[in-house]
Design a protein around this motif. Sequence first.
Motif, PDB file in Angstrom:
ATOM      1  N   PHE A   1      15.842   5.416  27.261  1.00 52.05           N
ATOM      2  CA  PHE A   1      15.263   4.210  27.850  1.00 52.05           C
ATOM      3  C   PHE A   1      15.656   4.202  29.314  1.00 52.05           C
ATOM      4  N   LEU A   2      14.667   4.168  30.207  1.00 49.93           N
ATOM      5  CA  LEU A   2      14.947   4.192  31.640  1.00 49.93           C
ATOM      6  C   LEU A   2      14.208   3.074  32.354  1.00 49.93           C
ATOM      7  N   PHE A   3      14.905   2.346  33.196  1.00 49.08           N
ATOM      8  CA  PHE A   3      14.248   1.437  34.123  1.00 49.08           C
ATOM      9  C   PHE A   3      13.797   2.274  35.306  1.00 49.08           C
ATOM     10  N   GLU A   4      12.568   2.062  35.766  1.00 53.49           N
ATOM     11  CA  GLU A   4      12.054   2.816  36.900  1.00 53.49           C
ATOM     12  C   GLU A   4      11.966   1.964  38.163  1.00 53.49           C
ATOM     13  N   ASN A   5      11.357   0.790  38.079  1.00 55.27           N
ATOM     14  CA  ASN A   5      11.166  -0.100  39.234  1.00 55.27           C
ATOM     15  C   ASN A   5      11.210  -1.544  38.771  1.00 55.27           C
ATOM     16  N   ILE A   6      11.506  -2.409  39.717  1.00 52.70           N
ATOM     17  CA  ILE A   6      11.307  -3.831  39.499  1.00 52.70           C
ATOM     18  C   ILE A   6      10.758  -4.424  40.791  1.00 52.70           C
ATOM     19  N   TRP A   7       9.757  -5.267  40.633  1.00 56.70           N
ATOM     20  CA  TRP A   7       9.207  -6.028  41.745  1.00 56.70           C
ATOM     21  C   TRP A   7       9.508  -7.482  41.468  1.00 56.70           C
ATOM     22  N   MET A   8       9.947  -8.205  42.479  1.00 53.55           N
ATOM     23  CA  MET A   8      10.243  -9.628  42.355  1.00 53.55           C
ATOM     24  C   MET A   8       9.561 -10.355  43.508  1.00 53.55           C
ATOM     25  N   MET A   9       8.879 -11.467  43.176  1.00 55.13           N
ATOM     26  CA  MET A   9       8.210 -12.248  44.205  1.00 55.13           C
ATOM     27  C   MET A   9       8.564 -13.716  44.012  1.00 55.13           C
TER      28      MET A   9
ATOM     29  N   GLN B   1       5.940 -14.347  34.275  1.00 59.43           N
ATOM     30  CA  GLN B   1       5.608 -15.413  35.220  1.00 59.43           C
ATOM     31  C   GLN B   1       5.616 -16.733  34.464  1.00 59.43           C
ATOM     32  N   GLY B   2       6.445 -17.650  34.922  1.00 59.30           N
ATOM     33  CA  GLY B   2       6.473 -18.996  34.364  1.00 59.30           C
ATOM     34  C   GLY B   2       6.714 -19.057  32.871  1.00 59.30           C
ATOM     35  N   GLY B   3       7.544 -18.176  32.333  1.00 64.48           N
ATOM     36  CA  GLY B   3       7.851 -18.180  30.910  1.00 64.48           C
ATOM     37  C   GLY B   3       6.867 -17.390  30.058  1.00 64.48           C
ATOM     38  N   THR B   4       5.820 -16.852  30.669  1.00 65.26           N
ATOM     39  CA  THR B   4       4.842 -16.043  29.941  1.00 65.26           C
ATOM     40  C   THR B   4       5.090 -14.571  30.268  1.00 65.26           C
ATOM     41  N   ARG B   5       5.006 -13.750  29.230  1.00 69.28           N
ATOM     42  CA  ARG B   5       5.242 -12.319  29.411  1.00 69.28           C
ATOM     43  C   ARG B   5       4.034 -11.528  28.935  1.00 69.28           C
ATOM     44  N   ALA B   6       3.835 -10.371  29.532  1.00 69.80           N
ATOM     45  CA  ALA B   6       2.796  -9.444  29.110  1.00 69.80           C
ATOM     46  C   ALA B   6       3.371  -8.041  29.166  1.00 69.80           C
ATOM     47  N   LEU B   7       2.961  -7.204  28.227  1.00 72.50           N
ATOM     48  CA  LEU B   7       3.413  -5.824  28.171  1.00 72.50           C
ATOM     49  C   LEU B   7       2.195  -4.916  28.270  1.00 72.50           C
ATOM     50  N   PHE B   8       2.273  -3.943  29.176  1.00 72.04           N
ATOM     51  CA  PHE B   8       1.177  -3.009  29.407  1.00 72.04           C
ATOM     52  C   PHE B   8       1.650  -1.580  29.166  1.00 72.04           C
TER      53      PHE B   8
ATOM     54  N   GLY C   1      10.935 -19.808  39.474  1.00 72.18           N
ATOM     55  CA  GLY C   1       9.532 -19.441  39.587  1.00 72.18           C
ATOM     56  C   GLY C   1       9.276 -18.016  40.027  1.00 72.18           C
ATOM     57  N   VAL C   2      10.268 -17.155  39.978  1.00 79.70           N
ATOM     58  CA  VAL C   2      10.083 -15.763  40.399  1.00 79.70           C
ATOM     59  C   VAL C   2       9.085 -15.072  39.473  1.00 79.70           C
ATOM     60  N   VAL C   3       8.148 -14.365  40.072  1.00 76.94           N
ATOM     61  CA  VAL C   3       7.219 -13.515  39.326  1.00 76.94           C
ATOM     62  C   VAL C   3       7.805 -12.108  39.375  1.00 76.94           C
ATOM     63  N   SER C   4       7.892 -11.455  38.212  1.00 81.85           N
ATOM     64  CA  SER C   4       8.526 -10.134  38.193  1.00 81.85           C
ATOM     65  C   SER C   4       7.726  -9.145  37.363  1.00 81.85           C
ATOM     66  N   LEU C   5       7.850  -7.891  37.750  1.00 85.16           N
ATOM     67  CA  LEU C   5       7.195  -6.788  37.056  1.00 85.16           C
ATOM     68  C   LEU C   5       8.212  -5.654  36.965  1.00 85.16           C
ATOM     69  N   VAL C   6       8.447  -5.167  35.753  1.00 82.21           N
ATOM     70  CA  VAL C   6       9.412  -4.088  35.530  1.00 82.21           C
ATOM     71  C   VAL C   6       8.679  -2.894  34.928  1.00 82.21           C
ATOM     72  N   ASP C   7       8.830  -1.733  35.573  1.00 78.87           N
ATOM     73  CA  ASP C   7       8.336  -0.475  35.014  1.00 78.87           C
ATOM     74  C   ASP C   7       9.500   0.180  34.285  1.00 78.87           C
ATOM     75  N   PHE C   8       9.243   0.624  33.047  1.00 78.29           N
ATOM     76  CA  PHE C   8      10.295   1.294  32.290  1.00 78.29           C
ATOM     77  C   PHE C   8       9.678   2.366  31.409  1.00 78.29           C
ATOM     78  N   GLN C   9      10.542   3.209  30.874  1.00 75.24           N
ATOM     79  CA  GLN C   9      10.089   4.335  30.069  1.00 75.24           C
ATOM     80  C   GLN C   9      10.941   4.399  28.803  1.00 75.24           C
ATOM     81  N   ILE C  10      10.275   4.615  27.670  1.00 71.79           N
ATOM     82  CA  ILE C  10      10.958   4.855  26.396  1.00 71.79           C
ATOM     83  C   ILE C  10      10.476   6.213  25.918  1.00 71.79           C
ATOM     84  N   GLY C  11      11.392   7.159  25.854  1.00 72.88           N
ATOM     85  CA  GLY C  11      10.986   8.533  25.565  1.00 72.88           C
ATOM     86  C   GLY C  11      10.071   9.009  26.664  1.00 72.88           C
ATOM     87  N   GLU C  12       8.893   9.449  26.315  1.00 68.05           N
ATOM     88  CA  GLU C  12       7.911   9.906  27.304  1.00 68.05           C
ATOM     89  C   GLU C  12       6.862   8.846  27.614  1.00 68.05           C
TER      90      GLU C  12
END
Length: 96
Positions: free
Chosen positions: A4-12, A83-90, A64-75
Amino acid sequence: MRKFLFENIWMMSHRDRAAFQVRFHPGKNLIWGKNHTGKSSLIKTMFLTMGAKARGKLAKWDEGVVSLVDFQIGEQKFRALHQGGTRALFDEKNNL
């Protein structure tokens, strides 16, 4: 066991009118800095973006920070958005 690797995080922050990105090294990372420079905010934002409940109060925390985290599990690569208590996974093709 898969890696499991964290790659990036964006915070606004709309409140602070600021945004930044942290790119993580695939090996080891050290989060370092003087007091009140955002170390705890970075960690708390990572926890919240991934769906965990962070404990403790941060004096200057922006709820109220909006955040996006790129991560990797295996390959497989993923993105988690919070954002605002709502999460989405892509997935890596940006499918929800």
